[in-house]
Design an enzyme around this catalytic site. Structure first.
Site, PDB file in Angstrom:
ATOM      1  N   THR A   6       0.867  -1.190   0.000  1.00 39.07           N
ATOM      2  CA  THR A   6       0.000   0.000   0.000  1.00 39.07           C
ATOM      3  C   THR A   6       0.899   1.234   0.000  1.00 39.07           C
ATOM      4  OG1 THR A   6      -0.248  -0.282   2.402  1.00 39.07           O
ATOM      5  CG2 THR A   6      -2.047  -1.090   1.004  1.00 39.07           C
TER       6      THR A   6
ATOM      7  N   LYS B 238       4.098  -7.097   3.805  1.00 40.36           N
ATOM      8  CA  LYS B 238       3.828  -5.698   3.554  1.00 40.36           C
ATOM      9  C   LYS B 238       3.526  -5.036   4.896  1.00 40.36           C
ATOM     10  CE  LYS B 238       0.446  -3.575   3.275  1.00 40.36           C
ATOM     11  NZ  LYS B 238      -0.243  -2.597   4.208  1.00 40.36           N
TER      12      LYS B 238
ATOM     13  N   THR C 115       0.134  -7.091  12.673  1.00 33.51           N
ATOM     14  CA  THR C 115       0.054  -5.670  12.381  1.00 33.51           C
ATOM     15  C   THR C 115       0.541  -5.380  10.978  1.00 33.51           C
ATOM     16  OG1 THR C 115       2.172  -5.536  13.522  1.00 33.51           O
ATOM     17  CG2 THR C 115       0.237  -4.862  14.743  1.00 33.51           C
TER      18      THR C 115
ATOM     19  N   GLU D 178       6.038   4.605   7.390  1.00 32.22           N
ATOM     20  CA  GLU D 178       5.633   5.744   6.575  1.00 32.22           C
ATOM     21  C   GLU D 178       6.437   7.001   6.917  1.00 32.22           C
ATOM     22  OE1 GLU D 178       1.040   4.443   5.628  1.00 32.22           O
ATOM     23  OE2 GLU D 178       1.468   5.538   7.463  1.00 32.22           O
TER      24      GLU D 178
ATOM     25  N   ASN E 197      -0.460  10.385   6.061  1.00 30.40           N
ATOM     26  CA  ASN E 197      -1.686   9.940   6.712  1.00 30.40           C
ATOM     27  C   ASN E 197      -2.774  11.001   6.779  1.00 30.40           C
ATOM     28  OD1 ASN E 197      -1.450   7.046   7.762  1.00 30.40           O
ATOM     29  ND2 ASN E 197       0.571   7.950   8.163  1.00 30.40           N
TER      30      ASN E 197
ATOM     31  N   THR F 256      -7.207  10.223  -0.097  1.00 28.68           N
ATOM     32  CA  THR F 256      -7.286  11.092  -1.279  1.00 28.68           C
ATOM     33  C   THR F 256      -5.967  11.126  -2.063  1.00 28.68           C
ATOM     34  OG1 THR F 256      -6.745  12.971   0.138  1.00 28.68           O
ATOM     35  CG2 THR F 256      -9.062  12.557  -0.328  1.00 28.68           C
TER      36      THR F 256
END
Length: 408
Positions: free
Chosen positions: A158, A184, A195, A281, A403, A408
């Site tokens: 992702t 992933k 997780t 991230e 995040n 979007t």
């Protein structure tokens, strides 16, 4: 510690163990043209084990996978990214069952031998027309070479920037056995297996109960010891399949090579877990927290996870600030027994606290160390024999950016 009993297979993948093929493609769930649907298939029904997220809200695919796992066997896994199929009610469940049925039909396996996994945005229904079309196209994408493994690894990502893979080999009963994994995970990562999504393949013959026990034990010291942001996902699971095609005598805890097998299996888990932490991230550094001298291993785990999960510690690492005060504060709020007079803290090899008292250290040396891509924080409590290690990453501006606009 004794000699390592296994070898790392540098070009290995989830299809290196005998009997496995994999593939992936873009079916239209993601807005980009990145792969978003993948599968792993075994030539034979494989001995299987699994662990799942502890989040109360569990996505529909987990219910379906638990049902398939009831007899401890699997022959295929179907995975989509771009949509979590979580909190989607009765329709979401029906869609997960439909994915299982379609994958079984197209891959030529029993419906009850298919696991289903999904990852992505929560609360949106799957575009099942895309899913069905994609599953119909999967058989021609399935390969026993690296191309298939690569396509699968890309299909499960992702916000991940890189794929996560590991493969090792070892000799058991005179035959070579391979253990491999693909995973992933980048955000919504916090200890409490699972997780993230992770898939392991192996060609050893392994007793199912022993494989399940090993998976649980390995998870506790690897995947359950990573955190990116303190959020435990609704979807995630770790599934392991053992084809038994290597030709060894069935492994269990009584087998003379069990310890070597367990070491190799745990190593693959650890590499995958560290890869997830490193790819958090927005992350720029892998952070490792090692705690020793705790009253027990469980206590050491709790303290290590508290330090690695501290937003203040993570922010200080991002800014290359040798602020040991944030570390000792995290140790003190972990809810575990700690003698406040005996704590030592190091940043790499730089001692910053000794016997809970500040030590004069070279700030420039500390700055240079913290600017590296791997930062190790070492805490010795001098309060017992318990030890544990946790992994995480720094907290950066990019984490918020990613995040704040995830949908979007």
């Amino acid at each position: 510690m004794g000699k390592q009993m296994f070898e790392i297979v540098s070009e290995g993948s989830i299809v290196t163990p005998r009997g496995f093929s994999a593939g992936g493609l873009h079916c239209g769930l993601k807005k980009t043209d990145r792969n978003d649907l993948g599968a792993i298939r075994c030539e034979v029904p494989a001995t299987a084990a699994a662990v799942y997220t502890t989040n109360i809200f569990q996505a529909a695919p987990l219910k379906v996978t638990r049902e398939s796992m009831a007899d401890g066997r699997l022959q295929a896994v179907i995975v989509n990214s771009g949509n979590a199929n979580a909190c989607t009610g009765q329709q979401g469940e029906e869609d997960a069952y439909a994915m299982r049925a379609a994958a079984a039909r197209e891959l030529g396996v029993a419906e009850s031998d298919v696991a289903v996994a999904s990852t992505g945005v929560i609360g949106e229904l799957l575009k099942m027309d895309c899913v069905h079309a994609g599953i119909q196209g999967l058989p021609e994408q399935m390969n026993v070479d690296r191309e298939g493994a690569e396509a699968f690894s890309q299909a499960i990502l992702t916000t991940d920037l890189v794929k996560k893979e590991s493969c090792v080999s070892l000799v058991i009963d005179g035959v070579t056995v391979h253990i491999a994994g693909a995973a992933k995970g980048s955000g919504m990562i916090h200890p409490n297996m699972a997780t993230m999504l992770a898939f392991m393949t192996c060609d050893a013959a392994v007793e199912q109960a022993s494989l399940q026990q090993l998976l649980k034990q390995a998870t506790d010291t690897t995947f359950n010891m990573i955190t990116v942001d303190g959020d435990t996902s609704t979807n995630d699971m770790l599934v392991a399949m053992a084809s038994g095609l290597a030709g060894n005598q069935e492994l269990n805890a009584e087998h003379p090579d069990w310890e070597a097998f367990a070491e190799a299996f745990t190593y693959v888990c650890r590499i995958l877990a560290q890869s997830i932490a490193r790819d958090g991230e927005g992350a720029t550094k892998l952070v490792e927290v090692s705690v020793s001298g705790a009253v027990s291993e469980l206590s050491a785990r709790a303290i290590a996870k508290t330090v690695i999960g501290s937003s203040l510690v993570k922010s200080a690492v991002f800014g290359a600030d040798a602020n040991w005060g944030r570390i000792i504060a995290a140790v003190g709020r972990a809810g575990e027994p700690v003698n406040p007079e005996t704590v030592d803290i190091r940043l790499g090899d730089i001692i910053v606290l000794k016997g809970s008292r500040p030590v004069v250290f070279d700030e420039e040396e500390a700055l240079a160390y913290l600017r590296g891509d791997t930062v190790r924080i070492v805490v010795d409590l001098h309060n017992g024999d318990g030890a544990a290690t946790a992994w995480g990453c720094d907290l950066t501006y990019d984490y918020v950016r990613i995040n704040a606009a995830y949908r979007t």
